[in-house]
Design a protein around this motif. Sequence first.
Motif, PDB file in Angstrom:
ATOM      1  N   VAL A 184       1.026  -1.102  -0.145  1.00  0.00           N
ATOM      2  CA  VAL A 184       0.085   0.036   0.181  1.00  0.00           C
ATOM      3  C   VAL A 184       0.935   1.230   0.071  1.00  0.00           C
ATOM      4  CG1 VAL A 184      -1.760   1.142   1.509  1.00  0.00           C
ATOM      5  CG2 VAL A 184      -1.962  -1.299   1.056  1.00  0.00           C
ATOM      6  N   SER A 185       1.819   1.238   1.010  1.00  0.00           N
ATOM      7  CA  SER A 185       2.615   2.495   1.145  1.00  0.00           C
ATOM      8  C   SER A 185       3.550   2.652  -0.017  1.00  0.00           C
ATOM      9  CB  SER A 185       3.684   2.312   2.370  1.00  0.00           C
ATOM     10  OG  SER A 185       4.506   1.215   2.075  1.00  0.00           O
ATOM     11  N   GLY A 186       3.673   1.701  -0.941  1.00  0.00           N
ATOM     12  CA  GLY A 186       4.555   1.991  -2.209  1.00  0.00           C
ATOM     13  C   GLY A 186       3.912   2.622  -3.244  1.00  0.00           C
ATOM     14  N   LYS A 187       2.566   2.429  -3.216  1.00  0.00           N
ATOM     15  CA  LYS A 187       1.831   3.314  -4.431  1.00  0.00           C
ATOM     16  C   LYS A 187       2.106   4.812  -4.227  1.00  0.00           C
ATOM     17  CE  LYS A 187      -1.847   0.130  -4.177  1.00  0.00           C
ATOM     18  NZ  LYS A 187      -3.103  -0.407  -3.975  1.00  0.00           N
ATOM     19  N   GLY A 188       2.394   5.370  -5.566  1.00  0.00           N
ATOM     20  CA  GLY A 188       2.500   6.713  -5.644  1.00  0.00           C
ATOM     21  C   GLY A 188       4.140   7.195  -5.419  1.00  0.00           C
ATOM     22  N   HIS A 189       4.862   5.982  -5.376  1.00  0.00           N
ATOM     23  CA  HIS A 189       6.472   6.170  -5.076  1.00  0.00           C
ATOM     24  C   HIS A 189       6.878   5.625  -6.443  1.00  0.00           C
ATOM     25  CE1 HIS A 189       6.681   7.757  -0.958  1.00  0.00           C
ATOM     26  NE2 HIS A 189       5.621   7.065  -0.953  1.00  0.00           N
ATOM     27  N   SER A 190       8.197   5.908  -6.799  1.00  0.00           N
ATOM     28  CA  SER A 190       9.011   5.144  -8.012  1.00  0.00           C
ATOM     29  C   SER A 190       9.356   3.947  -7.583  1.00  0.00           C
ATOM     30  CB  SER A 190      10.070   6.228  -8.347  1.00  0.00           C
ATOM     31  OG  SER A 190      10.820   5.388  -9.074  1.00  0.00           O
ATOM     32  N   PRO A 191       9.228   3.070  -8.374  1.00  0.00           N
ATOM     33  CA  PRO A 191       9.706   1.683  -8.318  1.00  0.00           C
ATOM     34  C   PRO A 191      11.407   1.794  -8.124  1.00  0.00           C
ATOM     35  CG  PRO A 191       8.180   1.843 -10.277  1.00  0.00           C
ATOM     36  CD  PRO A 191       8.326   3.102  -9.883  1.00  0.00           C
ATOM     37  N   LEU A 192      11.990   2.799  -8.454  1.00  0.00           N
ATOM     38  CA  LEU A 192      13.269   2.962  -8.075  1.00  0.00           C
ATOM     39  C   LEU A 192      13.701   2.660  -6.388  1.00  0.00           C
ATOM     40  CD1 LEU A 192      14.346   5.934 -10.495  1.00  0.00           C
ATOM     41  CD2 LEU A 192      14.878   3.275 -10.791  1.00  0.00           C
ATOM     42  N   GLU A 193      12.481   3.221  -6.040  1.00  0.00           N
ATOM     43  CA  GLU A 193      12.778   3.205  -4.199  1.00  0.00           C
ATOM     44  C   GLU A 193      12.812   1.647  -4.028  1.00  0.00           C
ATOM     45  OE1 GLU A 193      10.165   5.887  -2.332  1.00  0.00           O
ATOM     46  OE2 GLU A 193      10.190   7.160  -3.782  1.00  0.00           O
ATOM     47  N   SER A 194      12.023   0.850  -4.533  1.00  0.00           N
ATOM     48  CA  SER A 194      11.813  -0.763  -4.208  1.00  0.00           C
ATOM     49  C   SER A 194      13.194  -1.310  -4.658  1.00  0.00           C
ATOM     50  CB  SER A 194      10.847  -1.191  -5.128  1.00  0.00           C
ATOM     51  OG  SER A 194       9.764  -1.149  -4.567  1.00  0.00           O
ATOM     52  N   PHE A 195      13.996  -0.765  -5.875  1.00  0.00           N
ATOM     53  CA  PHE A 195      15.212  -1.436  -6.061  1.00  0.00           C
ATOM     54  C   PHE A 195      16.273  -1.109  -5.040  1.00  0.00           C
ATOM     55  CE2 PHE A 195      13.496  -1.030 -10.714  1.00  0.00           C
ATOM     56  CZ  PHE A 195      12.878  -2.108 -10.632  1.00  0.00           C
ATOM     57  N   ALA A 196      16.200   0.269  -4.600  1.00  0.00           N
ATOM     58  CA  ALA A 196      17.111   0.644  -3.606  1.00  0.00           C
ATOM     59  C   ALA A 196      16.721  -0.170  -2.271  1.00  0.00           C
ATOM     60  CB  ALA A 196      16.835   2.322  -3.125  1.00  0.00           C
ATOM     61  N   ALA A 197      15.601  -0.332  -2.070  1.00  0.00           N
ATOM     62  CA  ALA A 197      15.153  -1.204  -0.692  1.00  0.00           C
ATOM     63  C   ALA A 197      15.679  -2.526  -0.755  1.00  0.00           C
ATOM     64  CB  ALA A 197      13.716  -1.177  -0.516  1.00  0.00           C
ATOM     65  N   ASP A 198      15.655  -3.059  -2.172  1.00  0.00           N
ATOM     66  CA  ASP A 198      16.107  -4.560  -1.988  1.00  0.00           C
ATOM     67  C   ASP A 198      17.600  -4.615  -1.924  1.00  0.00           C
ATOM     68  OD1 ASP A 198      13.680  -5.550  -2.356  1.00  0.00           O
ATOM     69  OD2 ASP A 198      13.521  -6.013  -4.406  1.00  0.00           O
ATOM     70  N   ASP A 199      18.504  -3.607  -2.529  1.00  0.00           N
ATOM     71  CA  ASP A 199      19.837  -3.379  -2.637  1.00  0.00           C
ATOM     72  C   ASP A 199      20.352  -3.341  -0.836  1.00  0.00           C
ATOM     73  OD1 ASP A 199      20.185  -3.759  -5.126  1.00  0.00           O
ATOM     74  OD2 ASP A 199      20.724  -1.827  -5.600  1.00  0.00           O
TER      75      ASP A 199
END
Length: 277
Positions: free
Chosen positions: A17-32
Amino acid sequence: MKDYLQQPKWRFWDQSVSGKGHSPLESFAADDTLCQLVGKGQSPSTIRTWVHDQSVVLGIQDHRLPYIQEGMDLLKKRGFAPIVRNSGGLAVVLDPGVLNISMVLSEQEDKIDINTGYEIMVELIKRLFPQAADKIEAYEIVGSYCPGSYDLSIGGKKFAGISQRRLRDGIAVQIYLCIEGSGVERARLIRDFYEVSLKGNETKFKYPDIHPEVMASLSELLDEPLTVEQTVIELQQLLATLCNELLMGTLQTEEMDLYSFYLKRVFDRNQSMLSKN
C-alpha cells in the motif's frame, strides 16, 4: 534441496500500500539495502511485498532500442511512467494489480546457485497458492514479455516472472505476480512499446515478439476473485508457519542511512541512462 523457506526468523516488510505513488526505483534501492543487511547478518532473512502505480520498468537492452524515446513517449501517453533499471531483463508492467515479492537470503554460510534461487521462489508461490500448486509450471513462455526460463504459468499462460539480484553476500529473488486485471492488456502495452521502439528494424539483440494471448492474471486463470490485498495477508500467514519468530515493520532508524545511499545511487543511474537519449 535444503528448505530455505524454513527459517528461525523471517522479517516481513509490506509496502503493497505504502509503495503506491512512489517510484519503483525506491523498491530497487530497498532490495539493495536488504541484500547488504541480510548478507552481512545485520538482519534476518526478509520478504518484502511491494506494489507501484502504473509504471513500466525497462532493462538495459530496452534502453538500446533504436527509437526508445518514441517508445517511452507512447508509455507516457498510455499513463505509464517508464524507468530504467541498471540490470538485465526486459520491460515489465507494474500496476496496482501486480504484486511484487522480494525474498532476501544470506549467502554468508552457503552459496545459493542461480537455479536454486529460482526454485526457492517457485516453492514459495506453490505454497502461497495451494489450490494451484499442481498446475503451476516453470519454463519460458515464448511470446510473453520479459521471457525467462522460470516464467510461471498455468495451462501455457504466464502470470509471473522471476529475477535475481546479488549484492554483498545477499541474494534478492524477485517475482512479479499478475494477481488482478487483464494479462492480455498488459502484454498489449509492451507489444505496442516494442513496435514503436523498433519500427521493424533489425537489431543485434533479439527483442521478444509478444503475443498477448499467452499472458493472464491469476484471477483469470483460476477463475477466482483474487486480490493483491488478500494475497499479502495470506503470505504473512504462511510466513508465520515457516519460522519461530516473524518480525514485522519497515527499516529501522539505523538502517536508513544505508537505504539513502542506495536510493541516491539508483536514482543517479536511472537519470544517467535517461539523459543518454
